[in-house]
Write a protein that holds these residues in place. Structure first.
Motif, PDB file in Angstrom:
ATOM      1  N   GLU A 173      46.813  55.583 -58.545  1.00 12.47           N
ATOM      2  CA  GLU A 173      47.405  55.700 -57.211  1.00 12.47           C
ATOM      3  C   GLU A 173      48.828  56.263 -57.311  1.00 12.47           C
ATOM      4  N   PHE A 174      49.590  55.741 -58.284  1.00 15.09           N
ATOM      5  CA  PHE A 174      50.966  56.205 -58.503  1.00 15.09           C
ATOM      6  C   PHE A 174      50.993  57.702 -58.811  1.00 15.09           C
ATOM      7  N   ARG A 175      50.085  58.137 -59.677  1.00 16.24           N
ATOM      8  CA  ARG A 175      50.004  59.557 -60.058  1.00 16.24           C
ATOM      9  C   ARG A 175      49.665  60.416 -58.847  1.00 16.24           C
ATOM     10  N   PHE A 217      41.150  46.173 -63.128  1.00 13.39           N
ATOM     11  CA  PHE A 217      41.310  45.872 -61.696  1.00 13.39           C
ATOM     12  C   PHE A 217      42.740  46.016 -61.181  1.00 13.39           C
ATOM     13  N   TYR A 218      43.734  46.026 -62.078  1.00 17.41           N
ATOM     14  CA  TYR A 218      45.100  46.271 -61.606  1.00 17.41           C
ATOM     15  C   TYR A 218      45.664  47.564 -62.205  1.00 17.41           C
ATOM     16  N   LEU A 219      45.845  47.563 -63.520  1.00 13.55           N
ATOM     17  CA  LEU A 219      46.664  48.605 -64.130  1.00 13.55           C
ATOM     18  C   LEU A 219      46.151  50.034 -63.904  1.00 13.55           C
ATOM     19  N   ARG A 246      58.285  47.113 -60.735  1.00 17.98           N
ATOM     20  CA  ARG A 246      59.688  47.503 -60.867  1.00 17.98           C
ATOM     21  C   ARG A 246      59.806  48.847 -61.610  1.00 17.98           C
ATOM     22  N   LEU A 247      59.012  48.998 -62.645  1.00 14.99           N
ATOM     23  CA  LEU A 247      59.021  50.247 -63.415  1.00 14.99           C
ATOM     24  C   LEU A 247      58.547  51.415 -62.545  1.00 14.99           C
ATOM     25  N   LEU A 248      57.483  51.194 -61.782  1.00 14.35           N
ATOM     26  CA  LEU A 248      56.940  52.282 -60.957  1.00 14.35           C
ATOM     27  C   LEU A 248      57.894  52.631 -59.813  1.00 14.35           C
ATOM     28  N   GLU A 249      58.599  51.629 -59.340  1.00 15.19           N
ATOM     29  CA  GLU A 249      59.643  51.873 -58.331  1.00 15.19           C
ATOM     30  C   GLU A 249      60.726  52.798 -58.920  1.00 15.19           C
TER      31      GLU A 249
END
Ligand code: ZN
Length: 242
Positions: free
Chosen positions: A67-69, A59-61, A20-23
């Motif tokens: 990827e987001f960056r 493995f997630y964060l 939600r934050l990355l969205e």
């Protein structure tokens, strides 16, 4: 054009809250995503908490933020909180080297013509983990050092513990449990903005997510809620509740 930053804290390994934050952080006007302390799972952990937290980051964060960056080119800032085991700090440092984000604790990182600085330690509290606890006079010393790293008037401070005796530090029984040294630091240095967390329930207890201390705006949006603000005009600030 407005330059927006989004901030959330105490995400405690909740993937839904991170997504939600990355969205929210993908918006065209967004310049930076800031993640406050208590990043990894704690209460939901089964078995060895240190390994569980490490695997969440590994493995997630970290891959997700990388990827987001890559996709968005936004700045990402992050730091640990009192529920994140210090033994895993190396994995975050590796993540920083890989370009996934910039770390905040005891650092001042540039963000355009302002800075984002961080402080993970909390004042002594009846919580289980002691990794990030310090006495108030030690906190005061650290903050003095931190305030020398950038001009406080041009710096957004991410401090896990909230200032004492405000609407931002009230636990379920009505008691104020924030940090005296953090409050004094805000009163004396009058930073541009201070963002807190740690006391998940404080906004529900007090009905307040924002305070004005002298000329400084301070906020604790509460666990998982997203604070959206214009880094050049703090009058433009809103909260997206969890
Ligand atoms: Zn927390």
């Amino acid at each position: 054009m407005a330059e927006i930053a989004v901030y959330a804290t105490d995400l405690h390994g909740e993937v839904r809250d991170y997504e939600r934050l990355l969205e929210a952080g993908s918006g065209r006007n967004v310049r930076a995503v800031i993640i406050g302390g208590d990043i990894s799972p704690f209460l939901t952990a089964i078995g060895d908490i240190a390994i569980y937290q490490r695997e969440f980051m590994e493995f997630y964060l970290i891959p997700r933020l990388k990827e987001f960056r890559r996709k968005t080119k936004k700045d990402v800032f992050i730091m640990m909180g009192n529920d994140d085991l210090k033994v895993n700090l190396d994995i975050l440092e590796k993540g920083e080297k890989s370009g996934a984000f910039k770390l905040l604790d005891m650092k001042a990182q540039p963000l355009g013509d302002i800075f984002v600085a961080g402080y993970s330690h909390i004042n002594e509290a009846p919580f289980l983990l002691k990794d990030w606890e310090k006495e108030e006079d030690e906190i005061a010393k650290d903050l003095k050092k931190l305030s020398g790293m950038s001009d406080p008037k041009k710096t957004v401070y991410i401090m896990h513990a909230p200032p004492l005796g405000t609407g931002l530090d009230v636990i379920f029984n009505g008691e104020h449990v924030g940090s005296r040294a953090i409050r004094k630091f805000i009163e004396e240095k009058q930073p541009l903005l201070t963002l807190h967390g740690h006391i998940h329930e404080s906004p529900q207890m007090t009905g307040v997510w924002k305070e004005v201390i002298g000329k400084t705006i301070s906020s604790n949006p509460g666990k998982g809620s997203i604070l959206v603000f214009d880094i050049h005009d703090l009058k433009v600030m809103e909260i997206l509740p969890r």
